[in-house]
Design a protein around this motif. Structure first.
Motif, PDB file in Angstrom:
ATOM      1  N   UNK A 139       0.846  -1.193   0.000  1.00  9.44           N
ATOM      2  CA  UNK A 139       0.000   0.000   0.000  1.00  9.44           C
ATOM      3  C   UNK A 139       0.880   1.241   0.000  1.00  9.44           C
ATOM      4  N   UNK A 140       0.582   2.155  -0.912  1.00  9.18           N
ATOM      5  CA  UNK A 140       1.257   3.447  -0.953  1.00  9.18           C
ATOM      6  C   UNK A 140       0.254   4.531  -0.580  1.00  9.18           C
ATOM      7  N   UNK A 141       0.529   5.277   0.486  1.00  6.14           N
ATOM      8  CA  UNK A 141      -0.342   6.346   0.973  1.00  6.14           C
ATOM      9  C   UNK A 141       0.351   7.678   0.718  1.00  6.14           C
ATOM     10  N   UNK A 192      -4.466  13.986   6.643  1.00  4.48           N
ATOM     11  CA  UNK A 192      -5.027  13.026   5.695  1.00  4.48           C
ATOM     12  C   UNK A 192      -4.107  11.842   5.475  1.00  4.48           C
ATOM     13  N   UNK A 193      -2.813  12.009   5.774  1.00  6.71           N
ATOM     14  CA  UNK A 193      -1.884  10.894   5.639  1.00  6.71           C
ATOM     15  C   UNK A 193      -1.803  10.077   6.913  1.00  6.71           C
ATOM     16  N   UNK A 194      -1.732  10.727   8.060  1.00  4.52           N
ATOM     17  CA  UNK A 194      -1.444  10.015   9.297  1.00  4.52           C
ATOM     18  C   UNK A 194      -2.672   9.570  10.069  1.00  4.52           C
ATOM     19  N   UNK A 195      -3.854  10.004   9.689  1.00  2.00           N
ATOM     20  CA  UNK A 195      -5.044   9.580  10.436  1.00  2.00           C
ATOM     21  C   UNK A 195      -6.189   9.272   9.498  1.00  2.00           C
ATOM     22  N   UNK A 235      -4.886  -1.298  -7.805  1.00  2.00           N
ATOM     23  CA  UNK A 235      -6.036  -0.414  -7.658  1.00  2.00           C
ATOM     24  C   UNK A 235      -5.564   0.944  -7.138  1.00  2.00           C
ATOM     25  N   UNK A 236      -6.104   2.006  -7.719  1.00  2.00           N
ATOM     26  CA  UNK A 236      -5.734   3.353  -7.295  1.00  2.00           C
ATOM     27  C   UNK A 236      -6.975   4.152  -6.942  1.00  2.00           C
ATOM     28  N   UNK A 280      -5.905  13.235  -0.443  1.00  2.00           N
ATOM     29  CA  UNK A 280      -5.343  11.936  -0.089  1.00  2.00           C
ATOM     30  C   UNK A 280      -5.440  10.995  -1.283  1.00  2.00           C
ATOM     31  N   UNK A 281      -4.450  10.160  -1.471  1.00  2.00           N
ATOM     32  CA  UNK A 281      -4.507   9.139  -2.522  1.00  2.00           C
ATOM     33  C   UNK A 281      -3.803   7.876  -2.037  1.00  2.00           C
TER      34      UNK A 281
END
Length: 355
Positions: free
Chosen positions: A69-71, A239-242, A328-329, A335-336
């Motif tokens: 998973x890439x966040x 949006x990245x950390x939570x 899947x993207x 956020x993505x």
């Protein structure tokens, strides 16, 4: 305590094996008409494809699974998470189109990782379907991180992180247009043999449901302990950390598959399908007591499925490998994420019991 996993693999050993050409039909009944439809559904050009000649099979298979998973947030900060690959091995036995297997996860024999996954693949000459379900365990690691141009994250690489959870379930259904001359089963379930190199366009539909979340406190604590930074000064976007995101994906796909017969009894196979996925998502993001509820959207993104394999099959004995990879993207301005998962199978088997 040893952890065991069950895998049930259902494959169409070719619907034509249900047919019996010796039946003399004098007065076609409804059953006879349905029977003829089944025969026509699986009829092949025998110049290109050798049908299955046996009723039974036994096989030993090794299955290796992978996921990542890439966040990423709007500031460009990024975290890549993935667990150690799972390695499973076990025997399979089959009768015609039904194959059952029992495997042991040898990579987690003495660990409690709470991971769940299963895959069911159905292949016939004309249609195929992949069914899958995966739920992460607690064995994720940080594979790569980018927090800013002047911040070295080398000390985070391959560090265990227990604050991430994800799951995915769904299916891909596809139709093989040139099914009389091109055989998917020859490459991916060894039930027929491709005699002459051939390819086919593919069309399909798919549905998946995704869920993921990441624990901010655990991530902040990991960063502070490994990098020596005060996480509050890193300007990490919430949006990245939570992030807690749930979304569904409906897709329409198109692609191409090719079987290359490069030597007697050998075939190398590759197929790629690209899908336009329509995403509908809801999620929560919390930071400093402030909660954003309106995280719903409708969007289109590009997904993909790749299948690859190589088989030696003289109709009695067979051996080879096959791999399937899903990507899947999902993207929004805040956020993505991109998720990739797949499996590699290595097998050796024997057919017996003449039809």
């Amino acid at each position: 305590m040893k952890k065991l996993s069950f895998i049930i693999l259902l494959t169409f050993f070719s619907m034509s094996m249900l047919a019996d050409d010796s039946i003399d039909v004098k007065k076609p009944s409804l059953f006879d008409k349905l029977y003829e439809i089944v025969k026509e559904f699986s009829r092949v050009d025998k110049k290109y494809i050798e049908p299955q000649h046996y009723n039974y099979t036994v096989m030993l298979q090794n299955t290796n699974t992978y996921e990542s998973y890439t966040l990423r947030n709007k500031e460009g900060q990024e975290i890549v998470l993935s667990p150690e690959p799972s390695v499973k091995i076990g025997p399979y036995v089959g009768w015609r189109w039904l194959v059952l297997g029992y495997t042991i996860d040898v990579s987690h024999l003495f660990e409690s990782h709470h991971k769940q996954d299963w895959d069911i693949s159905l292949y016939s000459n004309q249609v195929g379907i992949d069914l899958f379900y995966r739920k992460t365990g607690n064995d994720y690691k940080v594979r790569r991180a980018y927090l800013g141009d002047n911040i070295s994250t080398d000390n985070l690489r391959n560090v265990p992180f227990g604050g991430f959870n994800a799951s995915i379930k769904g299916f891909n259904l596809y139709y093989i247009l040139n099914h009389k001359r091109f055989s998917y089963p020859a490459a991916f379930n060894q039930s027929t043999c491709q005699k002459i190199s051939c390819g086919s366009p593919l069309v399909g539909i798919g549905y998946t449901k995704h869920s993921l979340s990441i624990d901010a406190e655990k991530l902040y604590g990991l960063i502070e302990s490994r990098l020596g930074y005060d996480s509050s000064k890193l300007n990490m976007d919430s949006s990245l950390v939570a992030a807690k995101v749930n979304y569904t994906d409906f897709s329409v796909s198109g692609g191409y598959a090719y079987n290359w017969v490069f030597a007697k009894n050998w075939v190398a196979a590759a197929s790629l399908s690209l899908a336009i996925g329509h995403k509908r998502s809801t999620g929560d993001m919390e930071h400093d007591g402030f909660r954003l509820r309106d995280f719903s959207f409708r969007n289109f993104n590009l997904d993909g499925v790749g299948r690859f394999g190589m088989v030696w099959n003289n109709t009695r004995w067979y051996a080879g490998w096959s791999a399937i990879l899903h990507s899947y993207s999902y993207r929004k301005s805040q956020f993505s994420t991109n998720s990739v998962f797949g499996s590699l199978n290595i097998y050796f088997g024997y057919n017996f019991g003449n039809r």
